[in-house]
Design an enzyme around this catalytic site. Structure first.
Site, PDB file in Angstrom:
ATOM      1  N   ASP A  70       1.352  -7.093  39.758  1.00  0.00           N
ATOM      2  CA  ASP A  70       2.108  -6.497  38.665  1.00  0.00           C
ATOM      3  C   ASP A  70       1.186  -5.488  37.984  1.00  0.00           C
ATOM      4  OD1 ASP A  70       4.052  -6.082  36.805  1.00  0.00           O
ATOM      5  OD2 ASP A  70       4.345  -8.187  36.303  1.00  0.00           O
ATOM      6  N   GLU A  86       1.770 -10.765  45.238  1.00  0.00           N
ATOM      7  CA  GLU A  86       2.374  -9.862  44.257  1.00  0.00           C
ATOM      8  C   GLU A  86       1.317  -9.332  43.296  1.00  0.00           C
ATOM      9  OE1 GLU A  86       6.266  -9.471  41.397  1.00  0.00           O
ATOM     10  OE2 GLU A  86       5.426 -11.473  41.678  1.00  0.00           O
ATOM     11  N   HIS A 140       0.901  -9.881  33.645  1.00  0.00           N
ATOM     12  CA  HIS A 140       2.336  -9.997  33.407  1.00  0.00           C
ATOM     13  C   HIS A 140       2.665  -9.193  32.159  1.00  0.00           C
ATOM     14  CE1 HIS A 140       6.051 -11.584  34.671  1.00  0.00           C
ATOM     15  NE2 HIS A 140       6.241 -12.424  33.671  1.00  0.00           N
ATOM     16  N   GLU A 150       4.590  -4.431  41.914  1.00  0.00           N
ATOM     17  CA  GLU A 150       5.545  -4.146  40.848  1.00  0.00           C
ATOM     18  C   GLU A 150       4.866  -3.105  39.974  1.00  0.00           C
ATOM     19  OE1 GLU A 150       8.135  -6.281  37.354  1.00  0.00           O
ATOM     20  OE2 GLU A 150       7.149  -7.547  38.849  1.00  0.00           O
ATOM     21  N   HIS A 182       4.594 -15.595  44.234  1.00  0.00           N
ATOM     22  CA  HIS A 182       5.129 -14.841  43.092  1.00  0.00           C
ATOM     23  C   HIS A 182       4.075 -14.777  41.995  1.00  0.00           C
ATOM     24  CE1 HIS A 182       7.399 -14.852  39.146  1.00  0.00           C
ATOM     25  NE2 HIS A 182       7.872 -13.772  39.714  1.00  0.00           N
ATOM     26  N   ASN A 183       3.922 -13.592  41.377  1.00  0.00           N
ATOM     27  CA  ASN A 183       2.933 -13.418  40.303  1.00  0.00           C
ATOM     28  C   ASN A 183       1.601 -14.080  40.679  1.00  0.00           C
ATOM     29  OD1 ASN A 183       4.846 -12.039  38.873  1.00  0.00           O
ATOM     30  ND2 ASN A 183       5.144 -13.588  37.287  1.00  0.00           N
TER      31      ASN A 183
END
Length: 639
Positions: free
Chosen positions: A204, A202, A217, A251, A172-173
């Site tokens: 973003d 991931e 983020h 994302e 994640h991230n």
């Protein structure tokens, strides 16, 4: 004696002057392939010389230090029980040891001699098909006597099943190396995850200056890195640790203009590694391809306009629209990770729920973002088998979701579903890849336990890889299995859409295991940070993590003031109902006081990867790195 002659033959060149200093001692030990902790070594030198380190060590001193580090009494006791004269073990006796103690039922004298030939350092002994204590020590310290099954260190599972039949190591991230609010974004996040066999990363993605998309983020003070640089790193490191497919979970917050740039970078940098069309040009597909079929391929996971078939038609159609509104194509206008929100600095608020005018702050003029779910067609057409789809309900997915569509569910919502609708949840994950991600409230990048979601078959249980602790220890232990390739085949009862299994009610899927662990000793454990020498007051916790019925913990007694070679000789028993989902964790701590403990090391692995017999348990530090000289010695038995 053969051992004395051998020992002198190894060290004589280093002791031409009859003595060495501490650095010389370290050099000889390394030449002899003896692993040691320098704190323990310095203490042994001081103890032997009865004076300060820095003076010289003679042959007798060195021999005593060597034996203190290497000649373990617990090994010697086993050796004597199979030796006919207290000096050597013949191949016939070694074969008996392998069968009776190590549970290697197919062993014979040929097997025994292969071990002798590999580990016995004394030529005269080896030629007689015998093993000295020196050889026995080397065998007992080898990877062959590791607690982790050697056959599980390579890919041994069926890799030809659909992707949804596997647990997939997921991050994640991935770009963050610290917290979610002010921490740095760094390419090392991707390098580190890929070297740890992570297979789902991931990104973003946001609009950056000079038409260069960036990864960070969004709307926080985390730093930014260029999308182009991230893809270049992924291209370089994707398949160094595993040949199996890597999924890039995008994302996407970019304008359609910068989405075009993203699509071009993906194609230009990844080249043939990028999967941009169905395998074999298939037009009629009914299930996901296998990890084996997708070897050395990178898949893009993102929102997609229309179906795979429509995307294939667009590939040859120059008149196709350049962008399309996702909502007009039957797609949700809500971000997959809509619950993962963090307030903007300076008091503004922001929501990733597009169209939610009550909480969303309109973008400033001239700053283009994804509006009304617009997706660039070029980027959309790169999503083949991993199309993101908003999760509505299990019934909705069953009726409307296609096999190549997948869902991302925030941990809190997933936890409610797991508790209230476990059977439907499992049925859902037999059909569709399901990704779980941490709640946005975890601003310090903490992690949840992945077990509760593995227990209902979720394939991509995404964790913050930069945050160490029990969740990441379970993650690392889980994916040690199957050669550490990042894919682990789910048990049959989590691959059957009609299964009756649930974690709370295992029913007929129980295959009970009676497990017995005799904790014998520790070796060169890290000294306490409170100790001025090499001491600690260690104890060991042995934990079972699995379905609720299998959760358990046993604690050993505390050995006072001994981190070099503490001994316990305590036996612990566990009854495990679903061993296919169970993990075992060995955790060593130093008792500073009744209420205050200090972590010294741990090792976690799947229960079904346990070797039986006398085994060494390697220990890992807080950062997940191997503590080279530290280990536990146990005897494992189960039926």
């Amino acid at each position: 004696m053969d051992e004395d002659r051998w020992f002198w033959s190894v060290i004589q060149d280093d002791f031409k002057n009859g003595k060495v200093d501490l650095e010389g001692c370290i050099k000889v030990l390394r030449k002899m392939q003896v692993y040691f902790d320098q704190t323990h070594l310095k203490h042994l030198v001081k103890e032997r010389l009865h004076r300060q380190v820095g003076l010289f060590i003679n042959v007798d001193d060195f021999k005593a230090i060597y034996r203190a580090l290497v000649h373990r009494t617990e090994f010697h006791d086993i050796f004597l029980s199979y030796s006919t004269d207290g000096k050597v073990i013949p191949d016939t006796q070694l074969a008996k040891f392998l069968i009776k103690e190590q549970f290697l039922r197919n062993s014979n004298e040929t097997t025994a001699f292969e071990i002798i030939a590999k580990y016995e350092p004394i030529n005269e002994v080896r030629k007689k098909k015998q093993m000295s204590f020196e050889g026995f020590i080397r065998y007992m310290n080898s990877e062959e006597c590791s607690i982790f099954k050697s056959e599980h260190k390579t890919v041994y599972q069926d890799m030809d099943q659909p992707l949804c039949d596997y647990f997939i190591s997921s991050s994640h991230n991935t770009y963050l190396v610290s917290d979610q609010l002010m921490g740095p974004s760094d390419l090392w996040g991707y390098i580190s995850a890929l070297l740890k066999e992570c297979r789902c990363l991931e990104l973003d993605c946001w609009d950056g200056p000079r038409n260069e998309p960036v990864v960070y983020h969004g709307d926080t003070l985390t730093s930014k890195i260029q999308f182009r640089s991230v893809i270049s790193v992924i291209e370089k490191y994707a398949f160094l640790s595993s040949a199996y497919p890597v999924v890039l979970s995008l994302e996407n917050h970019c304008s359609t203009q910068q989405q075009k740039v993203m699509a071009q970078y993906l194609k230009d940098i990844l080249g043939d590694k990028l999967l941009f069309s169905p395998l074999g040009g298939e037009t009629e597909m009914t299930q996901l391809p296998s990890p084996e079929a997708l070897k050395f391929k990178v898949l893009v996971k993102n929102k997609k306009v229309g179906t795979i078939e429509e995307g294939m038609l667009r590939t040859d159609d120059d008149t196709a629209a350049e962008t399309e509104d996702v909502s007009e194509s039957g797609m949700s206008d809500e971000d997959e990770e809509s619950d993962e929100t963090i307030p903007i600095y300076r008091g503004r608020s922001h929501s990733k729920r597009r169209g939610d005018q009550r909480t969303a702050t309109p973008p400033p003029p001239k700053k283009s973002r994804v509006k009304n779910g617009q997706i660039d067609i070029e980027l959309s057409d790169l999503e083949i088998y991993t199309k993101s789809s908003k999760f509505v309900s299990f019934d909705h997915s069953l009726e409307n979701q296609k096999f190549y569509e997948n869902n991302s569910i925030e941990e809190s919502k997933a936890r409610i579903l797991e508790k209230c609708s476990a059977k439907q949840f499992i049925s859902h994950t037999t059909r569709f890849i399901t990704r779980i991600y941490p709640t946005g409230r975890r601003m310090a990048s903490s992690n949840y336990s992945p077990l509760e979601f593995w227990n209902v078959g979720c394939q991509m249980v995404a964790l913050n890889f930069q945050t160490q602790g029990i969740p990441m220890e379970l993650q690392h232990g889980k994916f040690l299995d199957n050669g550490g390739c990042g894919y682990v085949l789910k048990p049959e009862f989590l691959r059957d859409p009609n299964t009756t299994f649930t974690p709370q009610n295992v029913g007929g899927h129980s295959k009970p295991m009676s497990l017995s662990i005799r904790l014998i000793s520790g070796h060169q454990l890290p000294p306490s940070t409170k100790s001025k020498t090499n001491k600690a007051d260690p104890f060991v916790q042995i934990e079972i993590h699995g379905v609720p019925e299998d959760q358990g913990r046993r604690k050993s007694s505390v050995v006072k003031s001994n981190a070099l070679n503490p001994k316990w000789n305590e036996t612990f028993s566990f009854n495990i109902q679903v061993p296919e989902l169970a993990m075992i964790r060995f955790c060593v701590e130093d008792e500073l006081s009744v209420l205050n403990h200090e972590f010294l090391g741990q090792y976690t692995l799947p229960v079904l990867s346990l070797n039986t017999g006398y085994r060494n348990v390697p220990l890992l530090g807080k950062d997940g790195a191997r503590l080279e000289s530290a280990s536990l010695f146990v005897h494992v038995w189960y039926y």
